[in-house]
Write an enzyme that holds these catalytic residues in place. Structure first.
Site, PDB file in Angstrom:
ATOM      1  CG  ASP A 436      -1.918   1.093   1.274  1.00  0.00           C
ATOM      2  OD1 ASP A 436      -1.727   2.093   0.562  1.00  0.00           O
ATOM      3  OD2 ASP A 436      -2.904   0.978   2.021  1.00  0.00           O
ATOM      4  CG  HIS A 437       3.226   4.010  -3.147  1.00  0.00           C
ATOM      5  ND1 HIS A 437       4.239   4.299  -2.245  1.00  0.00           N
ATOM      6  CD2 HIS A 437       3.757   4.273  -4.372  1.00  0.00           C
ATOM      7  CE1 HIS A 437       5.314   4.714  -2.899  1.00  0.00           C
ATOM      8  NE2 HIS A 437       5.049   4.706  -4.189  1.00  0.00           N
ATOM      9  NE  ARG A 438      -4.206   3.806   1.246  1.00  0.00           N
ATOM     10  CZ  ARG A 438      -5.330   3.365   1.816  1.00  0.00           C
ATOM     11  NH1 ARG A 438      -6.361   4.181   1.969  1.00  0.00           N
ATOM     12  NH2 ARG A 438      -5.424   2.112   2.236  1.00  0.00           N
TER      13      ARG A 438
END
Length: 467
Positions: A436-438
């Protein structure tokens, strides 16, 4: 009269799909006798009658999705003067019966009040064993599954058994009508596993009328119509998107819609771990344990997760908070006839290699039999998708929302690599980390993967660092 309602059993489930009615209106049933099979996004449930009586009304058809609190059926208890008392349904895996609903007055009420949520297993006589997926295929193929010989564990009917049964029927029809072979109809068709499970491009019943149309076309190949020597229609097959496959589709859409996925790929030299596993297999066999590579992967993963806490986290979208989890519940994606199921190994950091190996085998067997309990498929913090035994160079796995990452393990094979300036043969395996790049930056993901790689390529170090 007693109204039997579908209850909210927690874990975010708010609806269920009626996969099969085991009785019909007018049938007399015993208390605790299974009445209906329900599929939720977590487990298959076989729900039982709360009282002995007669089924007066069935309110929902097979294939219909019902919300929690909806009345499934109405039963008239045999005891006179029955009072209506609403009681929630407990959901259990397919194969168990649940005593829930409403009860009559007197001793029967007192007994249910003493154990209002007790799950009571009832074995039905003369009913073959089969997963809901196989039962659904049998209905779509217009086969009486009770007539199909089962070759699976303890006589369980499998997809292959259905295919053989259809072939036997077709052979019998063709042998009796040799003069009219070109016009012999067929009972139905089940494609290979990928076609049956994926249902890609198929229609979905979204209303009463669509549902009826799906039922009429389900499992039947549409025959080509010849017009002027040309093919007017290409043969195709329509399968309703239902049950676990429908829930998987919904979950995947939710995951990719919410989570910005990025996948990092690396390769691991496996020779040292293979040698260690081969030496330990002797001791595992003495304990009747099947020792695979997966327990070693789990141990390396847990060590890395403790050092990179964000990989074992999730985002609470409602509160806008990052939830760092200090427990390590590892989900193992498992291929079953019903679709991909993810049983969860709780507190994997506290278990030995042998304990992990035993639990992996037990959970995989329960998953394929459709007998996992709710607590065995919930609460995961990180998931492993091991497709290596099937094959494939590498893939980009989809994260099991709301987790932060998923690790894909792929096939091992000898490849030419360079070591100390020389070309040598080593057993290599690709690993894919979708994250998850968040929450996780690319550099963090690479360091995390490097740590796993270091432990797998140096299993002596892995053993030294195990908790």
């Amino acid at each position: 009269m007693v109204e039997f309602k579908l209850a909210d059993i927690g874990e975010g489930m708010h609806e269920g799909e009626i996969t099969r009615w085991l009785v019909k209106e007018g049938d007399r049933v015993e208390r605790d006798q299974p009445v209906v099979e329900v599929q939720t996004d977590k487990v298959n449930a076989e729900l039982a009658s709360p009282v002995t009586g007669t089924i007066r009304k069935i309110l929902h058809a097979e294939g219909e999705t019902v919300e929690v609190g909806s009345t499934l059926f109405i039963i008239e208890p045999e005891s006179e003067g029955a009072a209506v008392a609403v009681r929630p349904v407990i959901e259990q895996p397919a194969g168990s019966a649940v005593a829930a609903g409403q009860t009559a007055a007197g001793r029967e009420v007192a007994e249910l009040e003493a154990a209002p949520r007790a799950a009571m297993a009832v074995q039905r006589e003369r009913r073959v064993l089969a997963t809901p997926h196989v039962r659904r295929l049998a209905r779509e193929m217009q086969i009486d599954i009770e007539q199909v010989p089962g070759t699976g564990p303890v006589g369980r009917v499998t997809e292959e058994d259905l295919r053989r049964f259809v072939q036997a029927l077709q052979s019998g029809v063709q042998s009796g009508r040799k003069a009219d072979v070109g016009h012999v109809g067929h009972v139905g068709h089940v494609g290979h596993q990928g076609e049956t499970d994926a249902g890609s491009g198929r229609g979905t019943a979204t209303s009463g009328e669509a549902s009826r149309q799906s039922e009429q076309t389900a499992g039947h190949a549409v025959p080509p119509v010849a017009t002027g020597g040309r093919m007017a229609e290409e043969p195709e097959e329509r399968i309703p998107l239902r049950g676990i496959r429908k829930k998987i589709a919904e979950h995947m859409v939710k995951s990719v819609s919410i989570i910005p996925h990025v996948t990092h790929v690396d390769e691991v030299e496996m020779d040292a771990l293979i040698a260690l596993r081969d030496r330990l297999k002797v001791y595992a066999e003495e304990r009747q344990i099947r020792l695979t590579f997966l327990p070693f992967f789990i141990k390396a993963l847990v060590i890395a997760l403790k050092e990179f806490a964000m990989l074992n986290a999730s985002i609470d979208d409602a509160s806008g908070e990052i939830v760092l989890k200090r427990y390590y519940h590892i989900g193992i994606a498992t291929d079953t006839e019903d679709g991909l199921i993810v049983p969860v190994i709780k507190h994997a950091d506290r278990k030995t290699i042998f304990q992990l190996a035993e639990e992996i085998s037990q959970l995989a067997a329960l998953a394929r039999q459709g007998k996992l309990k709710l607590e065995q498929i919930t609460g995961g913090t990180f998931t492993i998708s091991n497709v290596g035994p099937i094959g494939g160079l590498y893939a980009t796995p989809i994260i099991n929302h709301p987790e932060a990452a998923i690790l894909g393990l792929h096939k091992m094979e000898p490849r030419m690599v360079v070591r100390d300036g020389q070309g040598v043969i080593r057993t290599m395996m690709h690993i894919s980390l979708s994250f998850d790049h968040r929450l996780i930056d690319g550099a963090t993901a690479v360091r995390f993967t490097n740590r796993i790689k270091e432990l797998l390529e140096n299993p002596d170090r892995l053993f030294l660092e195990m908790a």
